[in-house]
Design a protein around this motif. Sequence first.
Motif, PDB file in Angstrom:
ATOM      1  N   ASN A  15      -5.786  -7.012  19.646  1.00  0.00           N
ATOM      2  CA  ASN A  15      -4.331  -6.924  19.611  1.00  0.00           C
ATOM      3  C   ASN A  15      -3.778  -8.185  18.968  1.00  0.00           C
ATOM      4  O   ASN A  15      -4.166  -9.290  19.330  1.00  0.00           O
TER       5      ASN A  15
ATOM      6  N   ARG B 225      -0.182 -14.060  12.820  1.00  0.00           N
ATOM      7  CA  ARG B 225      -0.463 -13.270  14.020  1.00  0.00           C
ATOM      8  C   ARG B 225      -1.702 -13.865  14.669  1.00  0.00           C
ATOM      9  O   ARG B 225      -2.549 -14.456  14.001  1.00  0.00           O
TER      10      ARG B 225
ATOM     11  N   CYS C 123       0.239  -3.823   7.113  1.00  0.00           N
ATOM     12  CA  CYS C 123       1.396  -3.227   6.446  1.00  0.00           C
ATOM     13  C   CYS C 123       2.273  -4.351   5.896  1.00  0.00           C
ATOM     14  O   CYS C 123       2.662  -5.252   6.646  1.00  0.00           O
TER      15      CYS C 123
ATOM     16  N   CYS D 162       6.173  -3.878   7.677  1.00  0.00           N
ATOM     17  CA  CYS D 162       6.472  -4.127   9.093  1.00  0.00           C
ATOM     18  C   CYS D 162       5.493  -5.086   9.765  1.00  0.00           C
ATOM     19  O   CYS D 162       5.722  -5.522  10.886  1.00  0.00           O
TER      20      CYS D 162
ATOM     21  N   ARG E 264       2.500  -4.354  10.817  1.00  0.00           N
ATOM     22  CA  ARG E 264       1.524  -3.658  11.672  1.00  0.00           C
ATOM     23  C   ARG E 264       0.114  -4.001  11.192  1.00  0.00           C
ATOM     24  O   ARG E 264      -0.164  -3.985  10.004  1.00  0.00           O
ATOM     25  N   THR E 265      -0.751  -4.308  12.136  1.00  0.00           N
ATOM     26  CA  THR E 265      -2.106  -4.731  11.805  1.00  0.00           C
ATOM     27  C   THR E 265      -3.108  -3.883  12.561  1.00  0.00           C
ATOM     28  O   THR E 265      -3.035  -3.768  13.777  1.00  0.00           O
ATOM     29  N   GLU E 266      -4.016  -3.277  11.821  1.00  0.00           N
ATOM     30  CA  GLU E 266      -5.091  -2.477  12.401  1.00  0.00           C
ATOM     31  C   GLU E 266      -6.419  -3.087  11.990  1.00  0.00           C
ATOM     32  O   GLU E 266      -6.558  -3.581  10.876  1.00  0.00           O
TER      33      GLU E 266
ATOM     34  N   CYS F 154       2.002   1.132   5.848  1.00  0.00           N
ATOM     35  CA  CYS F 154       1.618   2.062   6.931  1.00  0.00           C
ATOM     36  C   CYS F 154       2.424   3.354   6.827  1.00  0.00           C
ATOM     37  O   CYS F 154       3.459   3.402   6.148  1.00  0.00           O
TER      38      CYS F 154
ATOM     39  N   ASN G 166       4.443   4.747   8.848  1.00  0.00           N
ATOM     40  CA  ASN G 166       5.820   4.644   9.354  1.00  0.00           C
ATOM     41  C   ASN G 166       6.773   4.042   8.338  1.00  0.00           C
ATOM     42  O   ASN G 166       7.973   4.242   8.415  1.00  0.00           O
ATOM     43  N   CYS G 167       6.222   3.266   7.381  1.00  0.00           N
ATOM     44  CA  CYS G 167       7.067   2.574   6.404  1.00  0.00           C
ATOM     45  C   CYS G 167       7.128   3.277   5.050  1.00  0.00           C
ATOM     46  O   CYS G 167       7.882   2.861   4.171  1.00  0.00           O
TER      47      CYS G 167
END
Length: 150
Positions: free
Chosen positions: A43, A90, A106, A109, A111-113, A146, A148-149
């Motif tokens: 996370n 992060r 991403c 935004c 977002r990190t996976e 991502c 969502n974006c």
Amino acid sequence: MSFSSQYQVITSPLGDGLHKDGKRLTPQRLKVLNLFENIGAGNHLSAEEVHAKLIKSSSKVSLATIYRTLRLLVQMGLLHELEISEGGHRYELLSNETADHHHLICIRCGRTEEFESDEVLKAGKVAAKVNGFTLIESSLNVRAICPNCI
């Protein structure tokens, strides 16, 4: 128990490492590390997200203290810092479970996976060997957008 004796009672990798360097295990430092331990490996949080989560849990910690603590925990090898040009930095808990993993980030935004790839690890080993390096870690950051974006 007096406030100063509280620092001597707590034993942990963080407390031992700080004590060795002549620093104290403050309640704020412990709260930040506990937050990462509670959310688990894999996370990724920004300093602002750490601050918001601690404030939400009624912990009074300044954002400046969060930044200093995150830098210290990275230096001590307890957290990993991921630099994201689009979204700052992060942080994630270092763990043997997440060694040599890669990040899909991403650019809109932040977002990190995480993902794993044997091919990337092999390429890192070959590149290190060809250039006379000793491989310590292999990590790839893939910048994308991502779902969502889009």
